[in-house]
Design an enzyme around this catalytic site. Structure first.
Site, PDB file in Angstrom:
ATOM      1  CB  ALA A  50      -0.937   0.017   1.209  1.00  0.00           C
ATOM      2  CG  ASN A  52      -0.787   3.558   4.342  1.00  0.00           C
ATOM      3  OD1 ASN A  52      -0.784   2.530   3.668  1.00  0.00           O
ATOM      4  ND2 ASN A  52      -1.535   3.688   5.435  1.00  0.00           N
ATOM      5  CE1 TYR A  53      -0.231  -0.983   4.858  1.00  0.00           C
ATOM      6  CE2 TYR A  53       0.444  -2.640   3.253  1.00  0.00           C
ATOM      7  CZ  TYR A  53      -0.500  -2.146   4.133  1.00  0.00           C
ATOM      8  OH  TYR A  53      -1.701  -2.807   4.292  1.00  0.00           O
ATOM      9  N   GLY A  54       5.285   2.233   5.233  1.00  0.00           N
ATOM     10  CA  GLY A  54       6.640   2.769   5.257  1.00  0.00           C
ATOM     11  C   GLY A  54       6.777   4.063   4.486  1.00  0.00           C
ATOM     12  N   GLY A  55       5.670   4.808   4.333  1.00  0.00           N
ATOM     13  CA  GLY A  55       5.710   6.068   3.612  1.00  0.00           C
ATOM     14  C   GLY A  55       6.102   5.897   2.151  1.00  0.00           C
TER      15      GLY A  55
END
Length: 273
Positions: A50, A52-55
């Protein structure tokens, strides 16, 4: 590795999927890429991430890992936005980070899908945008991820427009699939020929921590992780169990559980039906 069909997509997906939710910038990129390569070589073909995973780091690392293996991988990502413009921006960002020109499975990244969110998806142009992206070839199949059952989740399923659903289900979390009563959003989705991808397939260590706390001596030699994963895979409605594979050892033991088909449980009998 064993494979199942992801609902009406017809995709043959590995029972164990790589969950990219725990990929963070503090993790070494080269080590992650090597581990993902190892997982793919061992038969894992479903990879979930996704924006937003780890920016964005998760998508970036996965993109580098699949550079020479794109045709063998089924890549799933999500959009935080539910509005058309926001969806378009999210998808373009994901395509760039993943280094690909198409996404296999695009999902609305939801929680409980309250009325406002569901309204935006179904009547505010969200679903229409997803279908347009599918028609354009940027996305092959569409779905949504949900933390659990809700009126909004039921409404999305009932449209019949989605190809798959990603949701919580495990030994401790039964509300999405009541085996005793044969009810829940998982059976409802399967009735729509949707594929089912699991989050928290082994309870995210909650059950393990509880058992070790309550029975430290008795549980010392018990392989609880394999037991929990086998439970989830014993549900025939499940297509993929996502796992946050952190090492080649994780790939090996999850693959072994997948291949040990003789250990599958009769959940209907266990649950009294």
């Amino acid at each position: 590795m064993q494979y199942r069909t992801l609902g009406k997509t017809g995709l043959q997906v590995s029972e164990i999927g790589y969950g990219g939710g725990r990929v963070r910038p503090e993790h070494d990129e080269k080590s992650l890429v090597n581990m993902i390569h190892y997982a793919i070589d061992c038969g894992v073909n479903y990879i979930d991430t996704a924006p937003n995973y780890g920016g964005g780091y998760s998508e970036t690392v996965i993109g580098k890992a699949i550079t020479d293996r794109r045709d063998t991988c089924i890549v799933a990502t999500k959009t935080e936005a539910f509005d058309p413009d926001g969806i378009a921006a999210d998808v373009e960002g994901s395509l760039k980070r993943l280094g690909t020109d198409y996404i296999d499975v695009l999902q609305f990244h939801g929680g409980w899908f309250y009325a406002k969110e569901t309204e935006q998806i179904l009547n505010g142009g969200g679903l229409e945008k997803y279908l347009k992206l599918k028609k354009e070839g940027k996305v092959r199949f569409i779905g949504f991820s949900a933390d659990g059952p809700s009126g909004g989740t039921e409404e999305l399923i009932a449209t019949g427009a989605f190809d798959m659903m990603q949701i919580h289900y495990n030994l401790m979390y039964q509300s999405t699939c009541d085996t005793f009563g044969r009810r829940g959003v998982i059976p409802d989705a399967v009735a729509q020929d949707m594929g089912i991808v699991l989050m928290r397939s082994t309870t995210s260590n909650v059950f393990q921590n509880l058992m070790k706390h309550c029975f430290p001596n008795e549980m010392a030699e018990v392989d609880v992780d394999s037991f929990l994963l086998n439970y989830s895979l014993s549900n025939p409605m499940v297509n993929v169990a996502l796992m946050s594979l952190q090492s080649t050892d994780d790939v090996d033991w999850t693959n072994a559980v997948s291949d040990n088909v003789d250990a599958r449980l009769d959940l209907r009998k266990i649950h009294g039906r």
